[in-house]
Write a protein that holds these residues in place. Structure first.
Motif, mmCIF file in Angstrom:
data_model
loop_
_atom_site.group_PDB
_atom_site.id
_atom_site.type_symbol
_atom_site.label_atom_id
_atom_site.label_comp_id
_atom_site.label_asym_id
_atom_site.label_seq_id
_atom_site.Cartn_x
_atom_site.Cartn_y
_atom_site.Cartn_z
ATOM 1 N N GLN A 160 0.836 -1.211 0.000
ATOM 2 C CA GLN A 160 0.000 0.000 0.000
ATOM 3 C C GLN A 160 0.866 1.254 0.000
ATOM 4 O O GLN A 160 0.588 2.224 -0.698
ATOM 5 C CB GLN A 160 -0.929 -0.011 1.219
ATOM 6 N N ARG A 161 1.939 1.217 0.773
ATOM 7 C CA ARG A 161 2.839 2.372 0.832
ATOM 8 C C ARG A 161 3.439 2.645 -0.551
ATOM 9 O O ARG A 161 3.556 3.779 -0.981
ATOM 10 C CB ARG A 161 3.971 2.119 1.812
ATOM 11 N N GLN A 162 3.852 1.548 -1.213
ATOM 12 C CA GLN A 162 4.472 1.755 -2.513
ATOM 13 C C GLN A 162 3.451 2.276 -3.523
ATOM 14 O O GLN A 162 3.784 3.076 -4.398
ATOM 15 C CB GLN A 162 5.117 0.441 -3.005
ATOM 16 N N ARG A 163 2.186 1.874 -3.342
ATOM 17 C CA ARG A 163 1.163 2.405 -4.254
ATOM 18 C C ARG A 163 0.932 3.893 -3.994
ATOM 19 O O ARG A 163 0.711 4.655 -4.928
ATOM 20 C CB ARG A 163 -0.142 1.600 -4.083
ATOM 21 N N VAL A 164 1.001 4.265 -2.721
ATOM 22 C CA VAL A 164 0.906 5.699 -2.396
ATOM 23 C C VAL A 164 2.070 6.435 -3.054
ATOM 24 O O VAL A 164 1.899 7.508 -3.652
ATOM 25 C CB VAL A 164 0.927 5.934 -0.859
ATOM 26 N N ALA A 165 3.262 5.818 -2.962
ATOM 27 C CA ALA A 165 4.457 6.444 -3.540
ATOM 28 C C ALA A 165 4.314 6.586 -5.052
ATOM 29 O O ALA A 165 4.737 7.603 -5.635
ATOM 30 C CB ALA A 165 5.697 5.630 -3.195
ATOM 31 N N ILE A 166 3.711 5.586 -5.684
ATOM 32 C CA ILE A 166 3.504 5.665 -7.140
ATOM 33 C C ILE A 166 2.498 6.770 -7.464
ATOM 34 O O ILE A 166 2.699 7.564 -8.392
ATOM 35 C CB ILE A 166 3.030 4.284 -7.689
ATOM 36 N N ALA A 167 1.429 6.844 -6.679
ATOM 37 C CA ALA A 167 0.434 7.910 -6.880
ATOM 38 C C ALA A 167 1.100 9.271 -6.712
ATOM 39 O O ALA A 167 0.843 10.205 -7.475
ATOM 40 C CB ALA A 167 -0.714 7.744 -5.888
ATOM 41 N N ARG A 168 1.982 9.381 -5.711
ATOM 42 C CA ARG A 168 2.684 10.649 -5.469
ATOM 43 C C ARG A 168 3.573 11.007 -6.671
ATOM 44 O O ARG A 168 3.681 12.169 -7.066
ATOM 45 C CB ARG A 168 3.534 10.534 -4.200
ATOM 46 N N ALA A 169 4.222 9.955 -7.217
ATOM 47 C CA ALA A 169 5.122 10.213 -8.349
ATOM 48 C C ALA A 169 4.346 10.677 -9.579
ATOM 49 O O ALA A 169 4.865 11.428 -10.398
ATOM 50 C CB ALA A 169 5.909 8.948 -8.671
ATOM 51 N N LEU A 170 3.099 10.239 -9.683
ATOM 52 C CA LEU A 170 2.334 10.543 -10.890
ATOM 53 C C LEU A 170 1.438 11.772 -10.772
ATOM 54 O O LEU A 170 0.986 12.308 -11.778
ATOM 55 C CB LEU A 170 1.450 9.333 -11.232
ATOM 56 N N VAL A 171 1.192 12.224 -9.558
ATOM 57 C CA VAL A 171 0.140 13.218 -9.341
ATOM 58 C C VAL A 171 0.413 14.550 -10.025
ATOM 59 O O VAL A 171 -0.509 15.246 -10.447
ATOM 60 C CB VAL A 171 -0.107 13.416 -7.826
ATOM 61 N N SER A 172 1.688 14.893 -10.152
ATOM 62 C CA SER A 172 1.986 16.200 -10.738
ATOM 63 C C SER A 172 2.031 16.133 -12.270
ATOM 64 O O SER A 172 2.388 17.113 -12.911
ATOM 65 C CB SER A 172 3.310 16.725 -10.181
ATOM 66 N N GLY A 173 1.662 14.957 -12.818
ATOM 67 C CA GLY A 173 1.623 14.816 -14.271
ATOM 68 C C GLY A 173 2.988 14.802 -14.916
ATOM 69 O O GLY A 173 3.218 15.516 -15.901
ATOM 70 N N PRO A 174 3.935 13.986 -14.391
ATOM 71 C CA PRO A 174 5.280 13.972 -14.985
ATOM 72 C C PRO A 174 5.297 13.236 -16.329
ATOM 73 O O PRO A 174 4.412 12.429 -16.602
ATOM 74 C CB PRO A 174 6.089 13.194 -13.939
ATOM 75 N N MET A 175 6.300 13.516 -17.124
ATOM 76 C CA MET A 175 6.451 12.801 -18.391
ATOM 77 C C MET A 175 7.182 11.485 -18.173
ATOM 78 O O MET A 175 7.062 10.567 -18.983
ATOM 79 C CB MET A 175 7.222 13.668 -19.378
ATOM 80 N N ILE A 176 7.930 11.430 -17.087
ATOM 81 C CA ILE A 176 8.712 10.221 -16.839
ATOM 82 C C ILE A 176 8.707 9.905 -15.337
ATOM 83 O O ILE A 176 8.700 10.821 -14.507
ATOM 84 C CB ILE A 176 10.177 10.411 -17.350
ATOM 85 N N VAL A 177 8.642 8.604 -15.042
ATOM 86 C CA VAL A 177 8.741 8.176 -13.633
ATOM 87 C C VAL A 177 9.969 7.280 -13.525
ATOM 88 O O VAL A 177 10.124 6.328 -14.295
ATOM 89 C CB VAL A 177 7.487 7.423 -13.172
ATOM 90 N N LEU A 178 10.832 7.610 -12.576
ATOM 91 C CA LEU A 178 12.030 6.813 -12.344
ATOM 92 C C LEU A 178 11.853 6.070 -11.031
ATOM 93 O O LEU A 178 11.598 6.694 -9.990
ATOM 94 C CB LEU A 178 13.248 7.724 -12.278
#
Lengths: 246, 403
Positions: A160-178
């Motif tokens: 669940q934590r990692q899913r939160v982290a993924i949501a956080r990584a995506l929320v600002s609408g980035p072009m790339i996720v590392l």
């Protein structure tokens, strides 16, 4: 409402281009090469998995791609713009607007709830509150955590934590996720679920994912596979775009 | 969310926070208590000074300069009435009191001693005689042949209320004069040596005794002591216009002791402030350093997400300021409680050289609380600057690796 499939119209466009990257460290009187003369290109919509044993330079590579570190030599271009000449503030702006990060240890802020953690990058972007709330709700729904929005990280499981982290990584609408070893602290089943999620988000929204891992099981999610060994990149199977050893 | 984040971080490690808040609260409370005591002491000194001198005093300049020879600087009766008339037209004036002093002998067939007699117009307003702590009849109730003696003087003479006693002195023209007065009250005075010689009488009695209708001083009472300089200026202008050859002094100009007390208390308060600042700074700086530095991974994460160094720095400063503000508010509440308990205990003390025990009553006002509040918030803020700066400057890569 999700964050939209906003990058699918530019799928295949060159987003990130690393040329002749070298990173060295001084250990006593010795120079240690973390990366040697690495070239790498990431296209919009890529799902790249970078494999390699511990100490091979994976994290160094990711740090350079995410412009939180600078190469000893070589250049990282983001949307064709060189980053070596940019100031700390300009690089911070790049990270804030175009790059999402997922860490091995999740790196959630323990005093914030899941929703607040996801909201944090939007605060950095000074987005208005209604927009923040809307996007956070959408992202949490997307990663299946709507019901746990108010929980603090210590009240969530690793997955669940990692899913939160993924949501956080995506929320600002980035072009790339590392993502740096995103499954390392998860059991295999949870790790699979997390990788499924990232793959789905990559396919639906055309966000580029670069996943660094030493877990061979993660490789099966790769659209493109790259191996890193002793600081050198070797292109593996996949769509085979522009990763090369020097 | 920045405020929310800072507030939650403040209470993240409760043990440390409780320690920090305790130090800050105690520092605030002690400082506030000191300021309340200083404020009360100065206020009581202001009132007792003005009680004796009046808020403003009018007299011949030679009297103020101690250059008189006998009674050559008296204010004649016609000038007195013109002055009183002018003064009564001024805003905030409560009233006037005429004063005429003499030195002489007091006693009976069994013996005599020195007396400093003070003749005053009986008046409830100027001075209000609280400075004389009178038992028995007040001056306002006394008839022209009655007087109030200092307790020590009365004891020395072996007289009490109802007894008659003789006073002998020289008239304004230098002739011998004497009168008999009835003791109708006794007064206590802050200085024992003065109480041993002082007697209060209606000014009319002293004028008859000295064979004059003049007075030495005209004391003016004001509803607010702070208005004294303004009144003094107005009177100087009015006297110049009217051709009245008299000087005007405020209570502050006449009470040199008050000015030195003020300087002493200002230095004392400053020292207390510096000590509290240092106590809070050095106690909190270490705690904040530990507290901030163990969050390097979080800082690195936020920096990796694009937070600027300034934002990180600001966040930690906000946290420091918040600890300071919360601790200061607790300190003010603590100080209020202490002051309430202190006042309820009705503690009195007798100042050095004083014969009269004084009740210490402390009062806290918003303006008194402001300085301790600002001091401790600044101290906490200062103690958070270095760790905040250090955290803001950390290498993101190294911080993520050390996690």
């Amino acid at each position: 409402m999700g964050f939209g499939s906003r990058f699918c119209h530019v799928r295949g466009a060159k987003f990130l281009d690393a040329q002749r990257l070298t990173k060295t460290y001084r250990v006593g009187s010795e120079t240690v090469y973390a990366l040697r003369d690495v070239n790498f290109v990431a296209l919009q919509g890529d799902f790249v998995v970078i494999n390699g044993p511990s100490g091979s330079g994976k994290t160094t590579f990711l740090n350079l791609m995410s412009v939180i570190d600078r190469p000893t030599s070589g250049e990282v271009f983001i949307e064709s713009q060189p980053t070596s000449t940019q100031s700390e503030g300009q690089l911070a702006y790049l990270r804030k607007t175009k790059i999402g990060l997922v860490f091995q240890s999740f790196n959630l802020i323990p005093v914030l709830s899941a929703a607040e953690n996801v909201e944090y990058p939007l605060l950095l972007q000074r987005r208005p509150k209604p927009e923040r709330q809307e996007r956070v709700a959408a992202l949490l729904a997307e990663v299946g955590l709507s019901d746990l929005a108010r929980r603090r990280p210590n009240e969530l499981s690793g997955g669940q934590r990692q899913r939160v982290a993924i949501a956080r990584a995506l929320v600002s609408g980035p072009m790339i996720v590392l993502a740096d070893e995103p499954t390392a602290n998860l059991d295999s089943k949870t790790g699979e679920a997390v990788m499924d999620l990232m793959r789905r988000l990559n396919e639906e929204h055309c966000v580029t994912f670069i996943v660094v891992t030493h877990d061979p099981a993660v490789s099966r999610y790769a659209g493109r596979r790259v191996r890193i060994h002793d600081g050198r990149l070797e292109e593996g199977e996949g769509n085979g775009v522009a990763a090369s050893a020097s | 969310m920045e405020l929310k984040l800072a507030l939650r971080n403040v209470f993240r490690n409760r043990r440390r926070t409780v320690f920090s808040l305790t130090v800050i609260a105690v520092g605030t409370a002690v400082f506030l208590f000191v300021l309340a005591y200083v404020g009360e002491s100065l206020l009581s000194q202001r009132l007792s000074s003005a009680c004796e001198t009046g808020a403003v005093q009018i007299a011949d300049e030679r009297l103020f300069a101690n250059q008189t020879n006998g009674y050559d600087a008296l204010i004649p009766a016609d000038v007195q009435s013109r002055v009183v008339d002018l003064v009564s037209k001024q805003p905030g004036v409560l009233g006037t009191s005429l004063e005429l002093d003499f030195a002489g002998l007091i006693g009976d067939a069994n013996g005599s001693t020195l007396i400093i007699g003070r003749g005053l117009t009986p008046c409830d307003c100027v001075p209000n005689y609280e400075c004389y702590a009178i038992e028995g009849k007040t001056l306002a109730d006394a008839s022209p042949r009655e007087g109030i003696l200092g307790k020590r003087l009365a004891a020395k003479l072996g007289v009490g209320t109802g007894d008659s006693i003789n006073i002998a002195t020289g008239t304004v023209s230098g002739n011998f004069t004497a009168a008999t007065v009835t003791v109708v009250g006794e007064l206590a005075y802050s200085l024992g040596t003065v109480e041993e010689q002082l007697g209060l009488f209606p000014v009319a009695f002293v004028q008859r005794l000295l064979k004059t209708d003049g007075v030495e001083r005209i004391l003016v009472g004001l509803d607010d002591l702070n208005k004294a300089p303004q009144l003094a200026d107005s009177l100087r202008t009015a006297f110049a216009a009217e051709g009245i050859p008299l000087g005007v002094r405020t209570w502050q100009e006449l009470s040199t002791g008050y000015a030195s007390s003020q300087s002493f208390f200002a230095a004392f308060s400053g020292l207390a402030g510096i000590s509290v600042f240092a106590l809070v700074f050095f106690s909190v700086v270490e705690i904040l350093t530990i507290s901030f530095l163990e969050r390097t991974r979080e800082v690195a994460t936020t920096r990796a997400f694009g937070a600027s160094r300034w934002r990180v720095f600001r966040g930690f400063l906000l946290e420091g300021a918040m600890i300071g503000a919360i601790g200061a508010v607790i300190g003010v509440i603590l100080a209020s409680g202490l002051v309430t308990v202190f006042n309820a205990a009705r503690i009195t003390w007798t100042p050095p050289g004083s014969a009269v025990p004084q009740a210490i009553h402390l009062s806290l006002t918003l303006s008194t609380a402001l300085m301790p509040l600002v001091t401790v918030v600044l101290a906490t803020l200062a103690s958070s600057v270095y760790p905040a700066w250090k955290n803001a400057r950390l290498s993101v890569v190294k911080a993520l690796q050390t996690a």
